[in-house]
Design an enzyme around this catalytic site. Structure first.
Site, PDB file in Angstrom:
ATOM      1  N   SER A 213       0.842  -1.195   0.000  1.00  0.00           N
ATOM      2  CA  SER A 213       0.000   0.000   0.000  1.00  0.00           C
ATOM      3  C   SER A 213       0.880   1.249   0.000  1.00  0.00           C
ATOM      4  O   SER A 213       1.669   1.441  -0.932  1.00  0.00           O
ATOM      5  CB  SER A 213      -0.960  -0.041   1.189  1.00  0.00           C
ATOM      6  OG  SER A 213      -1.982   0.913   1.036  1.00  0.00           O
ATOM      7  N   GLU A 331      -9.285  -5.701  -3.279  1.00  0.00           N
ATOM      8  CA  GLU A 331      -8.646  -4.507  -2.706  1.00  0.00           C
ATOM      9  C   GLU A 331      -9.651  -3.527  -2.097  1.00  0.00           C
ATOM     10  O   GLU A 331      -9.467  -3.033  -0.979  1.00  0.00           O
ATOM     11  CB  GLU A 331      -7.853  -3.767  -3.791  1.00  0.00           C
ATOM     12  CG  GLU A 331      -6.683  -4.517  -4.379  1.00  0.00           C
ATOM     13  CD  GLU A 331      -5.429  -4.473  -3.525  1.00  0.00           C
ATOM     14  OE1 GLU A 331      -5.493  -3.952  -2.388  1.00  0.00           O
ATOM     15  OE2 GLU A 331      -4.382  -4.966  -3.981  1.00  0.00           O
ATOM     16  N   HIS A 425      -7.776  -5.722   0.757  1.00  0.00           N
ATOM     17  CA  HIS A 425      -6.523  -4.966   0.767  1.00  0.00           C
ATOM     18  C   HIS A 425      -5.682  -5.362   1.977  1.00  0.00           C
ATOM     19  O   HIS A 425      -6.146  -5.307   3.117  1.00  0.00           O
ATOM     20  CB  HIS A 425      -6.847  -3.470   0.818  1.00  0.00           C
ATOM     21  CG  HIS A 425      -5.666  -2.564   0.748  1.00  0.00           C
ATOM     22  ND1 HIS A 425      -4.904  -2.409  -0.391  1.00  0.00           N
ATOM     23  CD2 HIS A 425      -5.116  -1.724   1.680  1.00  0.00           C
ATOM     24  CE1 HIS A 425      -3.947  -1.510  -0.160  1.00  0.00           C
ATOM     25  NE2 HIS A 425      -4.044  -1.094   1.084  1.00  0.00           N
TER      26      HIS A 425
END
Length: 544
Positions: A213, A331, A425
């Protein structure tokens, strides 16, 4: 390294019956001597400072190397997390916050006992450049270190304390730039690793930077930062996002200049000048900046960040290193704040898409149809941000002649599916780190089954192998095809499976949109996807 243990044994030999606590492993490094802990066959060192505390007049300045300390420093406890706001609501990523401080520029090391010349894996945590810590239990480096590599996790400045730009800050800088302090911290940590990691059994000439990320975003900026060149030799970017960034002083791609954003924040915080800002408690800045709308992000300053990431990669200016990159199928299921409000129905959805995508609308609707608006919106945002970025990275590195490995994480389990969070995610992280029992309190509980353990062992093997050799391999698992071999990738579902040409045509669609926005020069390419896309600029030479 073990002089304290020998001393303890000597004392106990001459004083029968005297209980002497076993000392931990001691390393004498250029930075100073540290004593860590022996844990499960590894030597672990925590909270080692790599830079001086960025406090007082040093707040919002480039990091300064930590002074060498005298004696043996206790390295058995993690250092403080960098200043960040307290979570306002419970979420699956939230931990009970540890001690926070501006004096937070530290790193942690997991090393195999008797390591010598081992590969080095440097982990950069995620958290939107706003939150997180290298001490999060999810990032425990033990499983990777047991594969024969030295694992390092780092802290770096976050939020307004890490990414504030102001004309006054630029004026006091020799290069007349400001902001990007968190990125400079990461570079300083890599410089520390280069100087010191040999004392911990690591090879400073075989360093892999890795992150997820915002950590993956940081990896990309390190790949293009001139000051980071030569400090690492391979890169891993998990769920990275190559979105547009503001200019430091100039309005580029329709974004407010970073110095102007900083000025607006200072006014909203009630700070009359830079001295007032530096006198303000760090806790106040960290907590009050987010509600004002301030969002931390690297700024294109021509020095630390030479240009937009896409431009640097298109010009082949990035570090010529092997890469491993990929994204998760779900995600956006845990990041629904990235989604706009859904249109009232299929007709409204299709009309919004046609307004935004023009002659590319038919391609968009074929991939993201109106028959299931929610799933289409989830997939479109995922593909435009994380999928496009991942494939662009491996494609760019492959074009440089570098080994490039692409993955798609698509694994689910009962608790995850019950919450409609299939492969959300960051859900690959406990598999990579082997930390299924160390996830945050509200994380969907991973089953304690042989199948889950086998998938984790495979992913840890692949990541450790890539860090060691630049080629990801796992015992008893399929070979991972290079992306350059017919767009090869590895699909992580119930088990790893090799494939070719993931989602044909999808990256090309989003590349065409970004290409036209870049050419127009006044439109960002970040969260304005799908039904909130601005009208597509006209086609130009070089863009679809």
């Amino acid at each position: 390294m073990r002089r304290f243990q020998r001393f303890a044994l000597l004392i106990s030999a001459f004083v029968p019956g005297l209980a002497v606590a076993a000392a931990g492993p001691v390393v004498e490094a250029p930075a100073g001597s540290v004593e860590g802990a022996s844990e499960d066959g590894l030597s672990v060192f925590r909270g080692i400072p790599y830079a001086a505390p960025p406090v007082g007049e040093q707040r919002w300045r480039a990091p300064v190397p930590a002074s060498r300390w005298d004696g043996v420093r206790d390295a058995t406890k993690f250092g403080a997390a960098c200043m960040q706001p307290k979570p306002r609501a419970a979420n699956i990523y939230a931990w009970d916050l540890p001690t926070m401080s501006e004096d937070c520029l530290s790193l942690n090391i997991w090393m195999p006992k008797e390591a010598h010349g081992a590969p080095v894996f440097v982990w950069i945590h995620g958290g939107a450049l706003t939150s997180g810590s290298g001490a999060d239990p999810l990032y425990d480096g033990s499983a990777l270190a047991k594969r024969g590599i030295v694992v390092v996790s780092i802290n770096y400045r976050l939020g307004a304390l890490g990414y504030l730009a102001l004309p006054g800050l630029s004026a006091e800088n020799a290069d007349h730039v400001s902001g990007n302090y968190g990125l400079l911290d990461q570079i300083a940590a890599l410089e520390w690793v280069k100087r010191n990691i040999g004392s911990f059994g690591g090879d400073g000439g075989n360093v892999t930077i890795a992150g997820e990320s915002a950590g993956g975003l940081s990896v990309m900026y390190l790949m293009t930062a001139p000051a980071a060149r030569g400090l690492f030799h391979k890169a891993i970017a998990q769920s990275a996002y190559m979105v547009s960034a503001p200019g430091l002083k100039d309005r580029i791609n329709g974004m407010v200049p970073a110095e102007e954003q900083g000025g607006e924040l200072a006014a909203k915080l009630g700070a009359a000048d830079l001295a007032a800002l530096r006198a303000m408690p760090a806790e106040e800045i960290a907590s009050k900046a987010p509600p004002t709308g301030f969002f931390p992000f690297p700024a294109v300053d021509g020095k630390v960040v030479p240009r937009q990431l896409v431009d640097s990669f298109d010009k082949g200016e990035q570090a010529p290193v092997p890469i491993l990159a990929g994204f998760n199928s779900g995600e956006i299921r845990s990041l629904r704040f990235l989604l706009p409000k859904a249109p009232a129905g299929a007709a409204a959805y299709e009309a919004a898409v046609r307004t935004g995508y023009g002659e590319l609308a038919n391609l968009f609707l074929a991939r993201y149809p109106a028959k299931n608006i929610e799933e289409s919106m989830l997939a479109a945002t995922r593909d435009a941000m994380y999928g496009w970025t991942s494939e662009r990275l491996v494609s760019n590195q492959s074009a440089l002649g570098q080994r490039s490995y692409y993955y798609f994480f698509d694994h689910g389990y009962p608790a995850m599916e019950e919450w409609n969070l299939h492969a959300f995610h960051a859900s690959e992280l406990p598999y990579v780190f082997g930390t299924a029992t160390r996830t945050p309190p509200l994380w969907p509980k991973i089953p304690d089954t042989i199948a889950e353990k086998k998938l984790s062992e495979a992913m840890t093997d692949y990541w450790a192998s890539f860090a060691a050799t630049g080629t990801p391999r796992a015992k008893g698992q399929p070979d991972w095809p290079d992306y350059g071999e017919r767009r090869g990738f590895l699909h992580f579902a119930d088990a790893p499976r090799a494939g070719h040409n993931l989602f044909p045509g999808v990256s090309a669609l989003h590349e065409a949109v970004v290409c036209r926005r870049r050419a127009a020069g006044d439109i960002p390419w970040n969260w304005n996807i799908g039904v909130i896309s601005p009208p597509l600029p006209p086609k130009v030479v070089g863009c679809q």
